[in-house]
Design an enzyme around this catalytic site. Structure first.
Site, PDB file in Angstrom:
ATOM      1  N   GLY A  98     -21.906  -4.751  55.703  1.00  0.00           N
ATOM      2  CA  GLY A  98     -21.734  -4.359  57.099  1.00  0.00           C
ATOM      3  C   GLY A  98     -20.251  -4.523  57.414  1.00  0.00           C
ATOM      4  CD  GLN A 103     -28.005  -1.019  52.865  1.00  0.00           C
ATOM      5  OE1 GLN A 103     -28.851  -0.157  52.638  1.00  0.00           O
ATOM      6  NE2 GLN A 103     -26.805  -0.982  52.311  1.00  0.00           N
ATOM      7  CG  ASP A 151     -19.333   1.283  57.122  1.00  0.00           C
ATOM      8  OD1 ASP A 151     -20.410   1.775  57.494  1.00  0.00           O
ATOM      9  OD2 ASP A 151     -19.241   0.176  56.556  1.00  0.00           O
ATOM     10  CE  LYS A 194     -24.990   2.025  53.585  1.00  0.00           C
ATOM     11  NZ  LYS A 194     -24.265   1.924  52.295  1.00  0.00           N
TER      12      LYS A 194
HETATM   13  O1  MRU Z   1     -23.147  -0.589  52.495  1.00  0.00           O
HETATM   14  P1  MRU Z   1     -23.276  -1.422  53.740  1.00  0.00           P
HETATM   15  O2  MRU Z   1     -24.618  -2.057  53.872  1.00  0.00           O
HETATM   16  O3  MRU Z   1     -22.132  -2.395  53.906  1.00  0.00           O
HETATM   17  O4  MRU Z   1     -23.160  -0.353  54.915  1.00  0.00           O
HETATM   18  C1  MRU Z   1     -23.264  -0.815  56.226  1.00  0.00           C
HETATM   19  C2  MRU Z   1     -23.243   0.269  57.232  1.00  0.00           C
HETATM   20  O5  MRU Z   1     -23.062   1.426  56.928  1.00  0.00           O
HETATM   21  C3  MRU Z   1     -23.360  -0.144  58.655  1.00  0.00           C
HETATM   22  O6  MRU Z   1     -24.037   0.827  59.397  1.00  0.00           O
HETATM   23  C4  MRU Z   1     -21.949  -0.308  59.230  1.00  0.00           C
HETATM   24  O7  MRU Z   1     -21.178  -1.154  58.435  1.00  0.00           O
HETATM   25  C5  MRU Z   1     -21.968  -0.830  60.612  1.00  0.00           C
HETATM   26  S1  MRU Z   1     -22.407  -2.540  60.594  1.00  0.00           S
HETATM   27  C6  MRU Z   1     -22.299  -3.217  62.069  1.00  0.00           C
END
Ligand code: MRU
Length: 355
Positions: free
Chosen positions: A62, A211, A252, A263
């Site tokens: 995240g 997730q 992200d 994601k």
């Molecule tokens: O690969 P990840 O689990 O780190 O991806 C996380 C995401 O895409 C979340 O939606 C994003 O980081 C926002 S978290 C508040």
């Protein structure tokens, strides 16, 4: 929103804090997200390779949580840096370079590293010795975490009124686990629920690493927020049946024009929302906004290993040698986004560059 609202005070926050210092601030303490929902296991790390691997393998994940882990991690690692001024700075740069190479898409990682680098440079200009530089890195790291928590709480308060009663779809995990606490998109959902909005959260699984089902469903079930788990490919059918009134996701990295990397699968949700006339919200702290990039085409997209797609639940579900594509993120064009919710306010995607 009332500035003195106790629910906006990070020091009054009682929820989960998945990224923290150990009690003596010599270790990075992480709730190991690889083990959830089956096991609640905490890691205590103080070696560079272990911290980098925890980020790469999604023990901590995240965008905001990755930034917090890097900030605290650099402070912890500084205990082992050489005492002499130039050698201390060189050790810092080596550690920063390794952490920066872990995951390319979430800009919060690079924001946290830059903050720590700037804090160290300023402390070295002021003079002092290695113990004072270590103290500076610890203080700056804790400030990064505290600022993130405050941002999540304020974002929740600013965004809660946008969510209607009824079905709200979310993708991936954007909750306390993905941040210093409370969450971004899931924080907005949490805040809306706390103020009495009768919502029902549709949690999509978020293949390949789940997730949604492993983490978001766990957070909502723990708190008793009404929710239903769906497979990623069910969202369109539920929208067509009128069961989903809004979608909200995290980010992200958000480019200056509002294009948003999140994601993989987020883009699909946004297209479905457009087709069905459903509002599509993005919630993210300001640390996720990268005004140095004019559009989403410039956002680096992480490609992950093939077995994450070939395998499911620890078992091979495809020919072992089948070629795979595994982009971990996609970019949703600004034109598909209804509003971007940040701790600074709620903006149309095109307004970000003027804030
Ligand atoms: O690969 P990840 O689990 O780190 O991806 C996380 C995401 O895409 C979340 O939606 C994003 O980081 C926002 S978290 C508040």
């Amino acid at each position: 929103m009332n500035a003195s609202d106790p629910s906006l005070d990070p020091s009054a926050y009682q929820g989960l804090r998945p990224v923290q210092f150990s009690a003596d601030a010599r270790k990075l303490r992480l709730l190991d997200q690889r083990a959830l929902p089956g096991e609640t296991r905490w890691l205590e790390l103080d070696r560079l390779e272990d911290i980098a691997e925890a980020i790469e393998t999604l023990a901590v994940r995240g965008a905001p949580a990755i930034g917090c882990a890097a900030a605290l991690g650099l402070a912890v690692l500084a205990e082992g840096f050489a005492d002499a001024r130039d050698a201390f700075a060189a050790d810092f740069e080596a550690a920063a370079a390794r952490l920066a190479a872990t995951r390319p898409t979430a800009v919060n990682l690079f924001v946290a590293i830059t903050e720590q680098r700037d804090a160290l440079a300023a402390a070295q200009v002021r003079g002092g010795d290695a113990s004072s530089w270590r103290a500076t890195l610890r203080t700056r790291a804790q400030a990064h975490v505290d600022v993130d928590l405050g941002a999540c709480l304020r974002m929740g308060a600013k965004g809660a009124g946008l969510l209607p009663a009824g079905g709200v779809l979310t993708h991936c995990n954007t909750g306390a686990l993905a941040t210093s606490g409370h969450g971004t998109a899931l924080g907005v959902i949490r805040s809306a629920w706390a103020r009495g909005t009768a919502l029902h959260v549709f949690v999509d699984e978020t293949r390949p690493l789940l997730q949604g089902s492993r983490l978001t469903a766990w957070e909502l079930v723990e708190e008793g927020v009404p929710c239903s788990l769906i497979c990623d490919d069910m969202a369109g059918a539920l929208m067509a049946r009128g069961e989903i009134q809004a979608a909200i996701v995290g980010a992200d990295r958000i480019a200056a024009n509002g294009d948003t990397a999140n994601k993989i699968g987020t883009y699909t949700v946004a297209v479905l929302c457009k087709h069905h006339g459903i509002p599509f919200y993005v919630a993210a702290p300001w640390t996720t906004v990268d005004l140095s990039l004019s559009s989403g085409a410039q956002i680096p997209i992480e490609e992950r290993g093939a077995d994450e797609v070939r395998m499911h639940g620890g078992a091979l579900r495809a020919p072992a040698t089948v070629p795979v594509r595994n982009p971990a993120f996609d970019v949703t064009p600004a034109g598909l986004i209804t509003k971007i919710i940040t701790e600074r306010g709620v903006f149309a995607p095109g307004e970000l560059g003027e804030v």
